[in-house]
Write a protein that holds these residues in place. Sequence first.
Motif, PDB file in Angstrom:
ATOM      1  N   ARG A  63       0.805  -1.224   0.000  1.00  0.00           N
ATOM      2  CA  ARG A  63       0.000   0.000   0.000  1.00  0.00           C
ATOM      3  C   ARG A  63       0.835   1.269   0.000  1.00  0.00           C
ATOM      4  O   ARG A  63       0.422   2.280  -0.579  1.00  0.00           O
ATOM      5  N   THR A  64       1.991   1.251   0.652  1.00  0.00           N
ATOM      6  CA  THR A  64       2.849   2.441   0.589  1.00  0.00           C
ATOM      7  C   THR A  64       3.914   2.301  -0.500  1.00  0.00           C
ATOM      8  O   THR A  64       4.225   3.275  -1.183  1.00  0.00           O
ATOM      9  N   PRO A  74       7.307   8.813   1.902  1.00  0.00           N
ATOM     10  CA  PRO A  74       6.542   7.827   2.684  1.00  0.00           C
ATOM     11  C   PRO A  74       5.287   8.431   3.326  1.00  0.00           C
ATOM     12  O   PRO A  74       4.239   7.776   3.371  1.00  0.00           O
ATOM     13  N   ALA A  77       2.772   9.046   0.657  1.00  0.00           N
ATOM     14  CA  ALA A  77       2.307   7.756   0.143  1.00  0.00           C
ATOM     15  C   ALA A  77       1.133   7.242   0.966  1.00  0.00           C
ATOM     16  O   ALA A  77       0.156   6.723   0.413  1.00  0.00           O
ATOM     17  N   LEU A  78       1.215   7.411   2.285  1.00  0.00           N
ATOM     18  CA  LEU A  78       0.125   6.956   3.159  1.00  0.00           C
ATOM     19  C   LEU A  78      -1.165   7.705   2.859  1.00  0.00           C
ATOM     20  O   LEU A  78      -2.239   7.114   2.762  1.00  0.00           O
ATOM     21  N   ASP A  81      -2.509   6.767  -0.575  1.00  0.00           N
ATOM     22  CA  ASP A  81      -3.094   5.428  -0.599  1.00  0.00           C
ATOM     23  C   ASP A  81      -4.510   5.439  -0.028  1.00  0.00           C
ATOM     24  O   ASP A  81      -5.400   4.778  -0.567  1.00  0.00           O
TER      25      ASP A  81
END
Length: 219
Positions: A63-64, A74, A77-78, A81
């Motif tokens: 998922r990341t 990072p 990315a969270l 997502d």
Amino acid sequence: MAANRLRAVVLDLDDTLIASERARKRAYVQLGADGIDPRQATAVNARWFDRYHAGECSLDELRTGRWIELGLSPERALEVDEQYRRHHSRIRPRRDAVRTLQTLHATGLKLVLLSNAGIDYVRDRVAAASFDGLLDGIVDIAHADFKPHPDAFQAALEIAGESPQHTAMVGDNLEADIEGALSAGFARAVWLTRRKPYPDARVITLRSLAAVPSALLGW
Ligand SMILES: [Mg+2]
């Protein structure tokens, strides 16, 4: 195979009963603001799912990892997502999905759902699409190997309480659904696709779900 020998049907979920790809493509386009190219994202996502299905990463890492590979930090990315996965609630049943399940169910066939997706996602989509009362069971893939491994199909047969000789598979993915089911000994498989028919007498190639009941019941 005489019609009365077919006793169970195992069905894939994504792009078989629900139009996942359409919603996913729209979600990628919406992520364009983050500079994410939809085509690149599609390829990267597919690669991460291959790694996940090979046991090389966890679902959280996928998922990341897919967004980091596309150039996001990072932290971002969270966020991205979470934003991306909101499209799940916008996935709609495919045309004729409910009617097809109703017709198969009404003939007394056992119906089992077999997806490589996580069970929470699968249960949420099944509830949203009102498939619940039409299915005899859902495989939790966390307790089996992913399709096309024969164990995945065996898990579905155990839920149906049937042998593969009396069971047909319905799916859109040639390798995972169709070739997997044949390797597991399934009598029949319906491949939903716009591609050329699969050259095997056990496989019927169809474009629409609406044609599935007559194709299966006529065998
Ligand atoms: Mg599928």
